[in-house]
Motif scaffolding. Sequence first.
Motif, PDB file in Angstrom:
ATOM      1  N   GLY A  93     -69.102 -40.918 -11.076  1.00  0.00           N
ATOM      2  CA  GLY A  93     -68.691 -41.157 -12.175  1.00  0.00           C
ATOM      3  C   GLY A  93     -69.354 -40.131 -13.346  1.00  0.00           C
ATOM      4  N   VAL A  94     -70.547 -39.483 -13.256  1.00  0.00           N
ATOM      5  CA  VAL A  94     -70.976 -38.746 -14.045  1.00  0.00           C
ATOM      6  C   VAL A  94     -70.384 -37.417 -13.562  1.00  0.00           C
ATOM      7  CG1 VAL A  94     -73.182 -37.288 -14.346  1.00  0.00           C
ATOM      8  CG2 VAL A  94     -73.360 -39.597 -14.286  1.00  0.00           C
ATOM      9  N   ASP A  95     -69.929 -37.001 -12.385  1.00  0.00           N
ATOM     10  CA  ASP A  95     -69.478 -35.746 -12.080  1.00  0.00           C
ATOM     11  C   ASP A  95     -67.994 -35.859 -12.695  1.00  0.00           C
ATOM     12  OD1 ASP A  95     -71.643 -35.167 -10.583  1.00  0.00           O
ATOM     13  OD2 ASP A  95     -70.722 -35.641  -8.663  1.00  0.00           O
ATOM     14  N   ILE A  96     -67.301 -36.994 -12.636  1.00  0.00           N
ATOM     15  CA  ILE A  96     -65.732 -36.732 -13.200  1.00  0.00           C
ATOM     16  C   ILE A  96     -65.831 -36.487 -14.595  1.00  0.00           C
ATOM     17  CG2 ILE A  96     -63.836 -38.231 -13.238  1.00  0.00           C
ATOM     18  CD1 ILE A  96     -64.449 -39.431 -10.628  1.00  0.00           C
ATOM     19  N   VAL A  97     -66.694 -37.387 -15.169  1.00  0.00           N
ATOM     20  CA  VAL A  97     -66.883 -37.294 -16.571  1.00  0.00           C
ATOM     21  C   VAL A  97     -67.111 -35.817 -17.264  1.00  0.00           C
ATOM     22  CG1 VAL A  97     -68.083 -38.298 -18.754  1.00  0.00           C
ATOM     23  CG2 VAL A  97     -66.957 -39.793 -17.145  1.00  0.00           C
ATOM     24  N   MET A  98     -68.457 -35.197 -16.633  1.00  0.00           N
ATOM     25  CA  MET A  98     -69.086 -34.120 -17.133  1.00  0.00           C
ATOM     26  C   MET A  98     -68.072 -32.970 -16.663  1.00  0.00           C
ATOM     27  SD  MET A  98     -71.705 -34.894 -18.511  1.00  0.00           S
ATOM     28  CE  MET A  98     -72.518 -33.399 -18.857  1.00  0.00           C
ATOM     29  N   SER A  99     -67.033 -33.244 -15.899  1.00  0.00           N
ATOM     30  CA  SER A  99     -66.181 -31.928 -15.585  1.00  0.00           C
ATOM     31  C   SER A  99     -65.147 -32.005 -16.571  1.00  0.00           C
ATOM     32  CB  SER A  99     -65.566 -32.237 -14.137  1.00  0.00           C
ATOM     33  OG  SER A  99     -64.828 -33.152 -13.908  1.00  0.00           O
ATOM     34  N   THR A 100     -64.759 -33.285 -16.969  1.00  0.00           N
ATOM     35  CA  THR A 100     -63.530 -33.402 -17.959  1.00  0.00           C
ATOM     36  C   THR A 100     -64.130 -33.058 -19.582  1.00  0.00           C
ATOM     37  OG1 THR A 100     -62.843 -35.094 -16.666  1.00  0.00           O
ATOM     38  CG2 THR A 100     -61.719 -35.068 -19.012  1.00  0.00           C
ATOM     39  N   SER A 101     -65.371 -33.437 -19.818  1.00  0.00           N
ATOM     40  CA  SER A 101     -65.587 -33.235 -21.151  1.00  0.00           C
ATOM     41  C   SER A 101     -65.538 -31.726 -21.813  1.00  0.00           C
ATOM     42  CB  SER A 101     -67.107 -33.793 -21.244  1.00  0.00           C
ATOM     43  OG  SER A 101     -67.616 -33.710 -22.715  1.00  0.00           O
ATOM     44  N   PRO A 102     -66.324 -30.846 -20.949  1.00  0.00           N
ATOM     45  CA  PRO A 102     -65.985 -29.432 -21.707  1.00  0.00           C
ATOM     46  C   PRO A 102     -64.536 -28.898 -21.527  1.00  0.00           C
ATOM     47  CG  PRO A 102     -66.935 -29.582 -19.174  1.00  0.00           C
ATOM     48  CD  PRO A 102     -66.956 -31.128 -19.505  1.00  0.00           C
ATOM     49  N   VAL A 103     -63.541 -29.338 -20.495  1.00  0.00           N
ATOM     50  CA  VAL A 103     -62.295 -29.011 -20.398  1.00  0.00           C
ATOM     51  C   VAL A 103     -61.727 -29.516 -22.086  1.00  0.00           C
ATOM     52  CG1 VAL A 103     -60.018 -29.242 -19.467  1.00  0.00           C
ATOM     53  CG2 VAL A 103     -62.095 -28.970 -18.110  1.00  0.00           C
ATOM     54  N   LEU A 104     -61.908 -30.734 -22.197  1.00  0.00           N
ATOM     55  CA  LEU A 104     -61.482 -31.183 -23.375  1.00  0.00           C
ATOM     56  C   LEU A 104     -61.914 -30.357 -24.649  1.00  0.00           C
ATOM     57  CD1 LEU A 104     -62.168 -35.092 -23.230  1.00  0.00           C
ATOM     58  CD2 LEU A 104     -59.970 -34.006 -22.851  1.00  0.00           C
ATOM     59  N   LEU A 114     -53.036 -29.884 -22.725  1.00  0.00           N
ATOM     60  CA  LEU A 114     -53.863 -30.225 -21.784  1.00  0.00           C
ATOM     61  C   LEU A 114     -53.042 -31.362 -20.963  1.00  0.00           C
ATOM     62  CD1 LEU A 114     -56.631 -30.303 -19.836  1.00  0.00           C
ATOM     63  CD2 LEU A 114     -57.410 -31.803 -21.534  1.00  0.00           C
ATOM     64  N   CYS A 115     -53.209 -31.328 -19.411  1.00  0.00           N
ATOM     65  CA  CYS A 115     -52.918 -32.322 -18.887  1.00  0.00           C
ATOM     66  C   CYS A 115     -54.047 -32.909 -17.858  1.00  0.00           C
ATOM     67  CB  CYS A 115     -51.643 -32.056 -17.648  1.00  0.00           C
ATOM     68  SG  CYS A 115     -51.371 -33.350 -16.460  1.00  0.00           S
ATOM     69  N   VAL A 116     -54.533 -34.107 -17.917  1.00  0.00           N
ATOM     70  CA  VAL A 116     -55.452 -34.548 -17.215  1.00  0.00           C
ATOM     71  C   VAL A 116     -54.959 -35.500 -16.060  1.00  0.00           C
ATOM     72  CG1 VAL A 116     -57.887 -36.205 -17.338  1.00  0.00           C
ATOM     73  CG2 VAL A 116     -57.323 -34.493 -19.160  1.00  0.00           C
ATOM     74  N   THR A 152     -60.879 -44.189 -15.767  1.00  0.00           N
ATOM     75  CA  THR A 152     -60.610 -44.690 -17.058  1.00  0.00           C
ATOM     76  C   THR A 152     -61.396 -44.172 -18.241  1.00  0.00           C
ATOM     77  OG1 THR A 152     -60.180 -46.768 -15.804  1.00  0.00           O
ATOM     78  CG2 THR A 152     -60.408 -47.189 -18.243  1.00  0.00           C
ATOM     79  N   LEU A 153     -62.564 -43.844 -18.103  1.00  0.00           N
ATOM     80  CA  LEU A 153     -63.173 -43.314 -19.138  1.00  0.00           C
ATOM     81  C   LEU A 153     -62.498 -41.902 -19.640  1.00  0.00           C
ATOM     82  CD1 LEU A 153     -65.221 -43.195 -21.357  1.00  0.00           C
ATOM     83  CD2 LEU A 153     -66.879 -42.625 -19.620  1.00  0.00           C
ATOM     84  N   THR A 154     -62.207 -40.927 -18.523  1.00  0.00           N
ATOM     85  CA  THR A 154     -61.751 -39.888 -18.603  1.00  0.00           C
ATOM     86  C   THR A 154     -60.330 -40.116 -19.748  1.00  0.00           C
ATOM     87  OG1 THR A 154     -60.559 -39.577 -16.701  1.00  0.00           O
ATOM     88  CG2 THR A 154     -62.732 -38.538 -16.977  1.00  0.00           C
ATOM     89  N   GLU A 155     -59.511 -40.936 -19.313  1.00  0.00           N
ATOM     90  CA  GLU A 155     -58.201 -41.186 -20.078  1.00  0.00           C
ATOM     91  C   GLU A 155     -58.595 -41.949 -21.358  1.00  0.00           C
ATOM     92  OE1 GLU A 155     -56.041 -44.471 -18.510  1.00  0.00           O
ATOM     93  OE2 GLU A 155     -55.509 -43.533 -16.513  1.00  0.00           O
ATOM     94  N   VAL A 156     -59.509 -42.352 -21.611  1.00  0.00           N
ATOM     95  CA  VAL A 156     -60.046 -43.002 -22.805  1.00  0.00           C
ATOM     96  C   VAL A 156     -60.460 -41.544 -23.908  1.00  0.00           C
ATOM     97  CG1 VAL A 156     -61.522 -44.330 -24.558  1.00  0.00           C
ATOM     98  CG2 VAL A 156     -60.485 -45.220 -22.437  1.00  0.00           C
TER      99      VAL A 156
END
Length: 330
Positions: A93-104, A114-116, A152-156
């Motif tokens: 979970g941390v890996d997925i969120v932490m890779s998405t946050s800096p992209v945002l 952006l497309c996620v 789900t969290l990256t969607e939100v």
Amino acid sequence: MGQVVVTGGLGFIGSHVADAYLARGDTVRIIDSEVGAVVDGEDYDTDPRCTVVRASVEDYLRGGGDFAGVDRVVHAAAHVGPAGILHHVGTLGVDIVMSTSPVLEACLAADVPLCVFSSAEVYGRSGQLAEGDDIRVPRDYNARIEYAVAKTLTEVMTVNSRHRGLRAIVIRPFNVGGARQSRAGGFVMPTFVQQALAGTPITVFATGQQVRAFLAATDLARFLTDHMDAALAAGHTVINVGNPGNAVTVMALAERVKELMGSSSPIVRVDAKTIHGPLYEEAESFHKVPVLGAAAALGWRPQLDLDDLILQTADYYRRRSDVRADRAAV
């Protein structure tokens, strides 16, 4: 044409997305840690319109990289596969969120669309699954639930960042398949195809009555090249992309693979835990079929039927090895 960044562009979905944009005439920057790579990237290295950065997107952005001057970013980097995610349980979970946050944040800073990529696993239940449906979190936590909750969290995060000025869409793909997909992640179609080619038993998990609707990676990539701009303009946020016409039970898929390939492989039912270990679990969505809402409204339709998708996968693995599986076996 434009300049496109594809994170995870050496992976299965990412490489098909990169190919589609290159075929359209764009220049492409691939950012990939190579952890889940299904291609070595040598063909991209020799293409003057393509640049490959062999690093995680987090390291790339932390090291001073940015998305200035880019026309769009497609964030496809993530751990994937019902077996592939097991190696990261507890940190997944941390890996997925932490890779998405800096992209945002980088897309916001550069004002880049952006497309996620999310996952149909977020629905957490069986049935005909539509974008407007509620999603649920089952009570029995496991690696697949960790993956689904993180997606789900990256969607939100993505949808809520639209209030900060981010232009973005989220795609929920359903059971993408095709050339290059590796059996190493536990994906059923390349596993069945490679077993049929080798004449070894085709291994069906659980009852085999799980229903999946298989989408060609090329059809998914075509949604991005042909309809992403329209989706942004129309204000769509979360978009199902799948092929309900290819819905089939896993047992019927095994039988179809065997028949189409003229294989002598026996079809056997096995306990998945004996192959992938005790952490493996079947998806909560025992029957998982997409309802196409936004994608259909934009004029997108899947094109490749199930037989052609099986044959496309088989043709690829008749000529090439499974790069990711070979690397994992070393």
